[in-house]
Design a protein around this motif. Sequence first.
Motif, mmCIF file in Angstrom:
data_model
loop_
_atom_site.group_PDB
_atom_site.id
_atom_site.type_symbol
_atom_site.label_atom_id
_atom_site.label_comp_id
_atom_site.label_asym_id
_atom_site.label_seq_id
_atom_site.Cartn_x
_atom_site.Cartn_y
_atom_site.Cartn_z
ATOM 1 N N ARG A 289 36.078 32.932 41.543
ATOM 2 C CA ARG A 289 36.063 34.382 42.743
ATOM 3 C C ARG A 289 37.364 34.342 41.755
ATOM 4 N NH1 ARG A 289 32.984 31.193 46.619
ATOM 5 N NH2 ARG A 289 35.048 30.764 47.344
ATOM 6 N N TRP A 291 38.923 34.652 39.572
ATOM 7 C CA TRP A 291 39.412 34.917 38.430
ATOM 8 C C TRP A 291 38.599 36.029 37.820
ATOM 9 C CZ3 TRP A 291 37.810 29.133 35.319
ATOM 10 C CH2 TRP A 291 39.140 28.801 35.636
ATOM 11 N N ARG A 292 37.514 36.390 38.489
ATOM 12 C CA ARG A 292 36.397 37.308 38.801
ATOM 13 C C ARG A 292 36.972 38.055 38.845
ATOM 14 N NH1 ARG A 292 30.060 35.061 39.883
ATOM 15 N NH2 ARG A 292 30.062 34.370 38.387
#
Length: 293
Positions: A289, A291-292
């Motif tokens: 989450r 990284w996104r």
Amino acid sequence: MECTGERYLPEFDGDWTLEHLHRYLLACELAADKIVLDIACGDGYGSAMLAKHAVDVTGVDIDSPTVERARSKYKANNLRFLQGSATAIPMDDSSVDLVVSFETIEHLTEQESMLCEINRVLRSNGMLLISSPDKYEYSDVPGYQNPFHPKELYREEFDALLQRHFAYHSLLGQRVIFGSVIASPEQRPFLSWEKEAGLGRTEGLPHAVYHVAVASDAPLPQLPSSLFSAPLEHSSGMRQLKASLQGAQINLQSCQQELASAKEQLSALLNSRSWKLTDPLRRLAAQIRKWRS
């Protein structure tokens, strides 16, 4: 006897204890060496109080079970209880020195007949001590309707009614108050000051909820102003406040117990084997989450 609000019972304390007992304390001041009739005596506690001062006291009530209860509860050689109504008093003509009638007349529509009967049993120099709620202060101001009062009276109506039946009468006011009273023993007006009215000065008791009258065909004795005090903790408002506080404490305890139980469940979950085994997966999901975003 069930406490319906129609009759005062000493077992049920509150503001009305002050109202009722204070009136009977005043009656006791007038009862010495007299033959007394307590009409609509109810429980009989007031008749028993009067019997400690009077020569003879008769308590009369319309309800037979109430009369039987009073007979078994209060006993004295100069005290008796009879069944009868305020419009048909079971006593001889001109046989009574003092008639006491508290919170009765508003229960009747035949109010003229009641006063005629009282006049019949009173001696020529006899006296009536009577009380009734003021319709304006008791009912109109709070928007309250007592189902047991078919005919309440405004002050002017009560005054006129007594004037029609007695050569002399005087009205006193009564209300429950938890505070301080300073009164002169001399013949001066009773003065009142109200904090909420800018310390406005009034002769007499303002906003009287009850009228207590003395009436006779003979000149009236001088009556003192008086106070019957009780601890503030005994007032109905304080009792309700205590009950509300106890209810809040019970709710708080319940919430605290639920919170403690939730904490225990959470602690058990965090320390469980399954939670520990899945911890790497939760960490990985959190990193994905991040990284996104």
